[in-house]
Design a protein around this motif. Structure first.
Motif, PDB file in Angstrom:
ATOM      1  N   ALA A 283      71.710  14.806  22.905  1.00 39.45           N
ATOM      2  CA  ALA A 283      72.803  15.207  23.798  1.00 39.45           C
ATOM      3  C   ALA A 283      72.897  16.726  24.009  1.00 39.45           C
ATOM      4  O   ALA A 283      73.480  17.177  24.999  1.00 39.45           O
ATOM      5  CB  ALA A 283      74.123  14.676  23.255  1.00 39.45           C
ATOM      6  N   GLY A 284      72.333  17.500  23.081  1.00 39.60           N
ATOM      7  CA  GLY A 284      72.517  18.960  23.118  1.00 39.60           C
ATOM      8  C   GLY A 284      72.122  19.592  24.451  1.00 39.60           C
ATOM      9  O   GLY A 284      72.842  20.447  24.978  1.00 39.60           O
ATOM     10  N   VAL A 285      71.004  19.155  25.015  1.00 38.96           N
ATOM     11  CA  VAL A 285      70.567  19.759  26.292  1.00 38.96           C
ATOM     12  C   VAL A 285      71.553  19.443  27.415  1.00 38.96           C
ATOM     13  O   VAL A 285      71.753  20.248  28.325  1.00 38.96           O
ATOM     14  CB  VAL A 285      69.149  19.307  26.740  1.00 38.96           C
ATOM     15  CG1 VAL A 285      68.063  20.019  25.983  1.00 38.96           C
ATOM     16  CG2 VAL A 285      68.985  17.804  26.683  1.00 38.96           C
ATOM     17  N   ILE A 286      72.154  18.266  27.350  1.00 37.55           N
ATOM     18  CA  ILE A 286      73.086  17.872  28.416  1.00 37.55           C
ATOM     19  C   ILE A 286      74.424  18.606  28.243  1.00 37.55           C
ATOM     20  O   ILE A 286      75.055  18.983  29.231  1.00 37.55           O
ATOM     21  CB  ILE A 286      73.279  16.330  28.460  1.00 37.55           C
ATOM     22  CG1 ILE A 286      71.924  15.621  28.576  1.00 37.55           C
ATOM     23  CG2 ILE A 286      74.210  15.936  29.616  1.00 37.55           C
ATOM     24  CD1 ILE A 286      71.115  15.959  29.824  1.00 37.55           C
ATOM     25  N   ILE A 287      74.829  18.843  27.003  1.00 35.77           N
ATOM     26  CA  ILE A 287      76.054  19.641  26.797  1.00 35.77           C
ATOM     27  C   ILE A 287      75.820  21.039  27.379  1.00 35.77           C
ATOM     28  O   ILE A 287      76.658  21.571  28.118  1.00 35.77           O
ATOM     29  CB  ILE A 287      76.424  19.780  25.305  1.00 35.77           C
ATOM     30  CG1 ILE A 287      76.502  18.432  24.600  1.00 35.77           C
ATOM     31  CG2 ILE A 287      77.756  20.529  25.157  1.00 35.77           C
ATOM     32  CD1 ILE A 287      76.677  18.540  23.084  1.00 35.77           C
ATOM     33  N   ALA A 288      74.664  21.635  27.048  1.00 34.90           N
ATOM     34  CA  ALA A 288      74.361  22.992  27.546  1.00 34.90           C
ATOM     35  C   ALA A 288      74.341  22.989  29.074  1.00 34.90           C
ATOM     36  O   ALA A 288      74.912  23.879  29.716  1.00 34.90           O
ATOM     37  CB  ALA A 288      73.023  23.467  26.985  1.00 34.90           C
ATOM     38  N   PHE A 289      73.695  21.982  29.659  1.00 37.49           N
ATOM     39  CA  PHE A 289      73.627  21.880  31.121  1.00 37.49           C
ATOM     40  C   PHE A 289      75.028  21.719  31.713  1.00 37.49           C
ATOM     41  O   PHE A 289      75.402  22.403  32.677  1.00 37.49           O
ATOM     42  CB  PHE A 289      72.734  20.690  31.513  1.00 37.49           C
ATOM     43  CG  PHE A 289      72.772  20.368  32.981  1.00 37.49           C
ATOM     44  CD1 PHE A 289      72.113  21.173  33.897  1.00 37.49           C
ATOM     45  CD2 PHE A 289      73.489  19.272  33.449  1.00 37.49           C
ATOM     46  CE1 PHE A 289      72.160  20.884  35.261  1.00 37.49           C
ATOM     47  CE2 PHE A 289      73.549  18.982  34.805  1.00 37.49           C
ATOM     48  CZ  PHE A 289      72.879  19.799  35.713  1.00 37.49           C
ATOM     49  N   ASP A 290      75.807  20.831  31.137  1.00 36.24           N
ATOM     50  CA  ASP A 290      77.149  20.537  31.666  1.00 36.24           C
ATOM     51  C   ASP A 290      78.045  21.784  31.616  1.00 36.24           C
ATOM     52  O   ASP A 290      78.781  22.061  32.556  1.00 36.24           O
ATOM     53  CB  ASP A 290      77.766  19.402  30.829  1.00 36.24           C
ATOM     54  CG  ASP A 290      79.101  18.946  31.384  1.00 36.24           C
ATOM     55  OD1 ASP A 290      79.090  18.232  32.400  1.00 36.24           O
ATOM     56  OD2 ASP A 290      80.147  19.321  30.826  1.00 36.24           O
ATOM     57  N   GLN A 291      77.936  22.530  30.530  1.00 35.61           N
ATOM     58  CA  GLN A 291      78.852  23.667  30.349  1.00 35.61           C
ATOM     59  C   GLN A 291      78.359  24.959  30.994  1.00 35.61           C
ATOM     60  O   GLN A 291      79.145  25.865  31.225  1.00 35.61           O
ATOM     61  CB  GLN A 291      79.088  23.900  28.848  1.00 35.61           C
ATOM     62  CG  GLN A 291      79.787  22.715  28.208  1.00 35.61           C
ATOM     63  CD  GLN A 291      80.297  23.009  26.816  1.00 35.61           C
ATOM     64  OE1 GLN A 291      80.024  24.061  26.250  1.00 35.61           O
ATOM     65  NE2 GLN A 291      81.018  22.070  26.259  1.00 35.61           N
ATOM     66  N   TYR A 292      77.061  25.053  31.234  1.00 35.97           N
ATOM     67  CA  TYR A 292      76.510  26.309  31.772  1.00 35.97           C
ATOM     68  C   TYR A 292      75.660  26.063  33.019  1.00 35.97           C
ATOM     69  O   TYR A 292      74.495  26.450  33.065  1.00 35.97           O
ATOM     70  CB  TYR A 292      75.686  27.027  30.705  1.00 35.97           C
ATOM     71  CG  TYR A 292      76.508  27.533  29.549  1.00 35.97           C
ATOM     72  CD1 TYR A 292      77.159  28.755  29.630  1.00 35.97           C
ATOM     73  CD2 TYR A 292      76.652  26.772  28.391  1.00 35.97           C
ATOM     74  CE1 TYR A 292      77.936  29.222  28.574  1.00 35.97           C
ATOM     75  CE2 TYR A 292      77.428  27.225  27.334  1.00 35.97           C
ATOM     76  CZ  TYR A 292      78.064  28.446  27.432  1.00 35.97           C
ATOM     77  OH  TYR A 292      78.835  28.899  26.399  1.00 35.97           O
ATOM     78  N   SER A 293      76.242  25.389  34.016  1.00 34.93           N
ATOM     79  CA  SER A 293      75.489  25.220  35.263  1.00 34.93           C
ATOM     80  C   SER A 293      76.350  25.500  36.494  1.00 34.93           C
ATOM     81  O   SER A 293      75.809  25.651  37.592  1.00 34.93           O
ATOM     82  CB  SER A 293      74.897  23.803  35.344  1.00 34.93           C
ATOM     83  OG  SER A 293      75.912  22.838  35.150  1.00 34.93           O
ATOM     84  N   GLN A 294      77.662  25.596  36.290  1.00 35.40           N
ATOM     85  CA  GLN A 294      78.566  25.740  37.445  1.00 35.40           C
ATOM     86  C   GLN A 294      78.358  27.075  38.172  1.00 35.40           C
ATOM     87  O   GLN A 294      78.606  27.172  39.375  1.00 35.40           O
ATOM     88  CB  GLN A 294      80.036  25.643  37.003  1.00 35.40           C
ATOM     89  CG  GLN A 294      80.386  24.342  36.290  1.00 35.40           C
ATOM     90  CD  GLN A 294      79.932  23.108  37.037  1.00 35.40           C
ATOM     91  OE1 GLN A 294      80.135  23.010  38.241  1.00 35.40           O
ATOM     92  NE2 GLN A 294      79.259  22.178  36.353  1.00 35.40           N
TER      93      GLN A 294
END
Ligand code: CO8
Length: 394
Positions: free
Chosen positions: A356-367
């Protein structure tokens, strides 16, 4: 696999759900050390005679320095910190009740669906992809599909820390081939039951979490933003340096299915040394296939196992490369840290959450990315396995 002459495929939404409990390093170490000291007191004679190994003492300072982890989310804190138990305690759920892992999955799935503005009738495939499923069958994905009222198909897959990227690869292939039109890919990581909370070298590494992604064809995407998937890439290399041998065969071998060797264990230093250069080469080669240099990448969403490891991957990646290109990171070389989230880290708050770590990073740092910006999601871990997706902001 290149997306040439295939339909444009996009990630149109993502979601992260955290369980309510957290454990700080200090709380974890206080309880582990109390357990270890009591163990050593009780076994003092055997330890003195060399018949039993003394349990080493853990340190919150070591944990933060060696891994970057300060705290982790867990589904049930109490049992983990109880020195008479040293493992989480979950209430048993009957066959007719929603399973714990399906509940984890649904929390994240609903968030991703809301972000992508999708209802159940828009989705026709559910992939549950994670480090462990709580049972062999029926598939957790089918339970989730049923709970959401989705028509189509669902399946589970395991790929340790690369489960999210490998799951998204399967989603991409299904969309490209036309076997699905909108895929819900979920990573319900219920990992704390497989952590050996009595092992000083690994008791601090993991936390529970759930993440989800909606992937679909661009022409069905309800929102005009999101990320186009330019390409996917996967590689595996067999290694025994990270193992979790729990499984049904223990019943026939008369081995304790919950013995030390059956829980998560690793040669952490070897993993660090062997996987970091492999991950960097993988990223470099994947970008080169698309004619891109690492300097043209706006954001690296890397697997979240260890902050020092991610810094090492970024060092290998930029080592020997000339200057910064358009959209490049100039002299910062994308290192993780307080200077900027070129390779953002979430490990301090979440610890290692397996896939899940990559998706948390993507979710929180892509906007904050702008139209045309390129980013890469890259996971690496047990197997060994490495999986990546190159994305472009729409
Ligand atoms: N407190 C104090 N000292 C400690 C502790 C502790 N908690 N732990 C270790 N030490 C000691 C060691 O014993 C050693 O002492 P000595 O030098 O006297 O032998 C010293 O500290 C240094 O030990 P290491 O060299 O092992 O320490 P490192 O600096 O390498 O850090 C790490 C250890 C943090 C484990 C590091 O090696 C690491 O993170 N490596 C990367 C590993 C990795 O990425 N693994 C991925 C695994 S996850 C995965 O792929 C998915 C699995 C699926 C999920 C499973 C869920 C259960």
């Amino acid at each position: 696999m290149k997306a040439e002459s295939k339909p444009t495929i996009v990630i149109s939404g993502s979601g992260v759900w955290t369980p309510p409990d957290t454990i700080t390093n200090e709380e974890l170490v206080t309880s582990y050390n109390a357990w270890a000291e009591r163990f050593n007191r009780i076994h003092a004679a055997a330890i003195k005679a060399g018949k039993t190994e003394e349990m080493p003492i853990s340190s919150a300072r070591f944990i933060e320095k060696a891994s970057g982890i300060k705290s982790r989310f867990v589904y049930a804190k109490e049992g983990i910190l109880d020195i008479d138990r040293m493992r989480p305690k979950f209430p048993e759920r009957k066959a007719g009740e929603l399973s714990l892992q399906a509940e984890f999955a649904l929390h994240a799935a609903r968030k991703a669906m809301e972000k992508a503005n999708k209802s159940s009738s828009d989705i026709d495939a559910v992939i549950v992809s994670c480090a462990y499923t709580q049972r062999a069958f029926p598939a957790i994905a089918i339970e989730v599909q049923d709970a959401l009222g989705i028509t189509g198909f669902g399946f589970d897959m395991l790929m340790a820390c690369s489960a999210a990227t490998f799951g998204l690869h399967r989603a991409f292939d299904s969309l490209a081939s036309g076997s699905a039109k909108c895929v819900l890919a979920i990573n319900p990581e219920v990992v704390t039951p497989m952590v050996n909370w009595c092992d000083r070298d690994s008791h601090f590494i993991f936390g529970d979490i759930s993440t989800a992604v909606i992937m679909e064809r661009a022409d069905t995407a309800a929102t005009g933003n999101g990320f186009e998937v330019l390409s996917t890439r996967a590689a595996t290399f067999f290694s025994s340096n990270i193992r979790s041998d729990f499984g049904h065969v223990s019943r026939a071998t008369d081995e304790d299915p919950y013995g030390r060797e059956k829980l998560f264990h690793q040669q952490g230093r070897k993993v660090f040394e062997e996987v970091s250069p492999k991950a960097a080469s993988h990223i470099k080669e994947h970008l080169a296939e698309l004619g891109l240099s690492p300097y043209e990448v706006r954001r690296f969403w890397l697997h979240q196992a260890n902050i020092n490891m991610n810094n090492m991957v970024m060092k290998h990646l930029f080592n020997g490369l000339e200057g910064g290109g358009k959209g490049g990171r100039g002299g910062r070389h994308g290192l993780c840290g307080p200077d900027g989230p070129d390779a953002p880290t979430i490990i301090d708050r979440y610890a290692n959450t397996a896939s899940a770590g990559v998706i948390i990073a993507f979710d929180q740092y892509s906007q904050d990315l702008e139209k045309g910006d390129v980013g890469i999601i890259c996971s690496f871990g047990a197997g060994y396995s490495i999986g990546s997706l190159v994305l472009r902001k729409r």
